[in-house]
Structures are given as structure tokens and as C-alpha cells.
Scaffold this motif. Structure first.
Motif, PDB file in Angstrom:
ATOM      1  N   UNK A 120      88.378  17.393  38.212  1.00 33.34           N
ATOM      2  CA  UNK A 120      88.011  16.129  38.844  1.00 33.34           C
ATOM      3  C   UNK A 120      89.245  15.360  39.302  1.00 33.34           C
ATOM      4  N   UNK A 121      90.298  15.379  38.493  1.00 32.99           N
ATOM      5  CA  UNK A 121      91.531  14.698  38.881  1.00 32.99           C
ATOM      6  C   UNK A 121      92.131  15.321  40.136  1.00 32.99           C
ATOM      7  N   UNK A 122      92.071  16.644  40.234  1.00 34.24           N
ATOM      8  CA  UNK A 122      92.577  17.332  41.429  1.00 34.24           C
ATOM      9  C   UNK A 122      91.752  16.954  42.654  1.00 34.24           C
ATOM     10  N   UNK A 123      90.437  16.970  42.507  1.00 30.91           N
ATOM     11  CA  UNK A 123      89.559  16.599  43.625  1.00 30.91           C
ATOM     12  C   UNK A 123      89.786  15.132  43.996  1.00 30.91           C
ATOM     13  N   UNK A 124      89.918  14.292  42.995  1.00 30.05           N
ATOM     14  CA  UNK A 124      90.156  12.870  43.253  1.00 30.05           C
ATOM     15  C   UNK A 124      91.455  12.675  44.024  1.00 30.05           C
ATOM     16  N   UNK A 125      92.490  13.391  43.642  1.00 31.08           N
ATOM     17  CA  UNK A 125      93.777  13.298  44.332  1.00 31.08           C
ATOM     18  C   UNK A 125      93.674  13.855  45.748  1.00 31.08           C
ATOM     19  N   UNK A 126      93.120  15.069  45.890  1.00 31.58           N
ATOM     20  CA  UNK A 126      93.017  15.720  47.201  1.00 31.58           C
ATOM     21  C   UNK A 126      92.165  14.902  48.166  1.00 31.58           C
ATOM     22  N   UNK A 127      91.082  14.328  47.652  1.00 30.91           N
ATOM     23  CA  UNK A 127      90.162  13.593  48.506  1.00 30.91           C
ATOM     24  C   UNK A 127      90.440  12.104  48.596  1.00 30.91           C
ATOM     25  N   UNK A 128      91.418  11.633  47.825  1.00 32.39           N
ATOM     26  CA  UNK A 128      91.772  10.207  47.780  1.00 32.39           C
ATOM     27  C   UNK A 128      90.552   9.354  47.410  1.00 32.39           C
ATOM     28  N   UNK A 129      89.796   9.827  46.422  1.00 30.40           N
ATOM     29  CA  UNK A 129      88.617   9.095  45.974  1.00 30.40           C
ATOM     30  C   UNK A 129      89.041   7.977  45.029  1.00 30.40           C
ATOM     31  N   UNK A 130      88.354   6.840  45.071  1.00 29.44           N
ATOM     32  CA  UNK A 130      88.771   5.696  44.258  1.00 29.44           C
ATOM     33  C   UNK A 130      88.507   5.865  42.762  1.00 29.44           C
ATOM     34  N   UNK A 131      87.539   6.704  42.402  1.00 28.11           N
ATOM     35  CA  UNK A 131      87.200   6.853  40.990  1.00 28.11           C
ATOM     36  C   UNK A 131      86.932   8.313  40.650  1.00 28.11           C
ATOM     37  N   UNK A 132      87.012   8.622  39.369  1.00 34.85           N
ATOM     38  CA  UNK A 132      86.664   9.961  38.897  1.00 34.85           C
ATOM     39  C   UNK A 132      85.169  10.213  39.107  1.00 34.85           C
ATOM     40  N   UNK A 133      84.355   9.169  39.006  1.00 36.73           N
ATOM     41  CA  UNK A 133      82.910   9.299  39.197  1.00 36.73           C
ATOM     42  C   UNK A 133      82.596   9.747  40.620  1.00 36.73           C
ATOM     43  N   UNK A 134      83.315   9.205  41.613  1.00 36.23           N
ATOM     44  CA  UNK A 134      83.111   9.622  43.012  1.00 36.23           C
ATOM     45  C   UNK A 134      83.528  11.080  43.177  1.00 36.23           C
ATOM     46  N   UNK A 135      84.608  11.474  42.540  1.00 46.30           N
ATOM     47  CA  UNK A 135      85.039  12.873  42.594  1.00 46.30           C
ATOM     48  C   UNK A 135      83.987  13.780  41.953  1.00 46.30           C
ATOM     49  N   UNK A 136      83.414  13.348  40.831  1.00 48.61           N
ATOM     50  CA  UNK A 136      82.372  14.123  40.151  1.00 48.61           C
ATOM     51  C   UNK A 136      81.143  14.274  41.040  1.00 48.61           C
ATOM     52  N   UNK A 137      80.733  13.216  41.672  1.00 44.39           N
ATOM     53  CA  UNK A 137      79.589  13.252  42.581  1.00 44.39           C
ATOM     54  C   UNK A 137      79.846  14.247  43.723  1.00 44.39           C
ATOM     55  N   UNK A 138      81.053  14.220  44.245  1.00 45.59           N
ATOM     56  CA  UNK A 138      81.426  15.105  45.344  1.00 45.59           C
ATOM     57  C   UNK A 138      81.454  16.562  44.889  1.00 45.59           C
ATOM     58  N   UNK A 139      82.035  16.821  43.718  1.00 44.65           N
ATOM     59  CA  UNK A 139      82.080  18.182  43.176  1.00 44.65           C
ATOM     60  C   UNK A 139      80.667  18.724  43.014  1.00 44.65           C
ATOM     61  N   UNK A 140      79.795  17.926  42.456  1.00 42.84           N
ATOM     62  CA  UNK A 140      78.420  18.375  42.204  1.00 42.84           C
ATOM     63  C   UNK A 140      77.674  18.669  43.505  1.00 42.84           C
TER      64      UNK A 140
END
Length: 147
Positions: free
Chosen positions: A23-43
Motif C-alpha cells: 500500500x505504501x508503494x502504491x500510495x507513493x507511485x500514485x501520489x494518493x493522499x492516504x493509505x485508505x485511498x491506496x487500499x481502495x485503488x489496489x482492491x
């Protein structure tokens, strides 16, 4: 009382460290504001990808992903007709209600993390199995065999 619907519920199991790192990698790569947004995107992306990927590549990828991500991928029944990369993005955009540009960005962010877990050999096998257009989503050149 106002509650955050994205906050983890008390009965929810905490994520594994491997999934948190993903999730941290996705959050960094996607410049998402929160880990929750990264989780939603991953799912979203992994559920869609689970409808496209079949065979040994599906099994091998699931074995390399964190358990939480593998469950999302393998919970999906593969479609009988796989989508091209562009049709995959359009399908995800329709499901999420997001724009095509945002969905393309989300897909690339998640696939960067998937590639990190899969490694180059499995990623190549996956790309050979899928229709055209996925290599670009995985951040690679789309190579076509010579005629």
C-alpha cells in the motif's frame, strides 16, 4: 457523532506488514493522499485483474502477493473473453465511476507494485498471456513479434 467511513473497524484484522508495504508503494507511485485511498485503488485494480488472469500465472502471482492482495485477485472468476489493456481500463472506469485518465493512473500505480512482487520473469509470462495493451499499463514497452 461523525465517523470516518474509511477508518478501520474494531473487528477488522490489521493488515500484514507485506500488504502495508504494498500500500505504501502504491500510495507513493500514485501520489494518493492516504493509505485508505491506496487500499481502495489496489482492491479495484486487483479485482479487475483477477477477472483477466488465468492459469499458472494467476497461481504464481497470487503466491507472491501479500495475502490480502492475493485474496482480492483470486476471489474473481476469470472472464471467458479477456479484455485488451485499453478495454480493461475502460471497464474499471465504468465500475468505479472515475475518468479514464484517473483509472489509467490508478492501474499503473497498482501494477508497479504488482511487478515488484512478481519479478521480471513472472511479469513477462503474465504479459505474454494477456491481450495487447497491458505492457504499457505495467510500465513496459509493448513489443510485438516480427511478422
Amino acid at each position: 457523532m461523525i465517523t470516518d467511513v474509511h477508518a478501520p473497524q474494531a473487528h477488522q484484522q490489521p493488515y500484514s506488514r507485506a500488504y502495508e508495504q504494498m500500500l505504501d508503494k502504491v500510495r507513493y507511485e500514485g501520489a494518493y493522499p492516504t493509505r485508505e485511498k491506496a487500499d481502495e485503488t489496489v482492491r479495484l485494480v486487483l479485482a479487475g485483474f483477477g477477472r483477466q488472469l488465468t492459469g499458472d500465472e494467476r497461481v504464481d502471482l497470487a503466491a507472491r502477493l501479500p495475502l490480502e492482495a492475493a485474496r482480492v485477485l483470486t476471489a474473481q472468476i476469470p472472464d471467458t473473453q479477456p479484455l485488451t489493456g485499453w478495454a480493461f481500463v475502460k471497464s474499471l472506469a465504468a465500475r468505479s465511476g472515475a475518468s479514464l485518465a484517473t483509472t489509467r493512473w490508478d492501474t499503473g500505480s497498482v501494477f508497479a507494485a504488482v511487478t515488484a512482487h512478481a519479478g521480471p520473469d513472472l511479469t513477462t509470462r503474465i504479459l505474454h498471456q494477456l491481450p495487447t495493451g497491458y505492457a504499457l499499463l505495467f510500465g513496459q514497452a509493448e513489443l510485438t513479434p516480427a511478422a
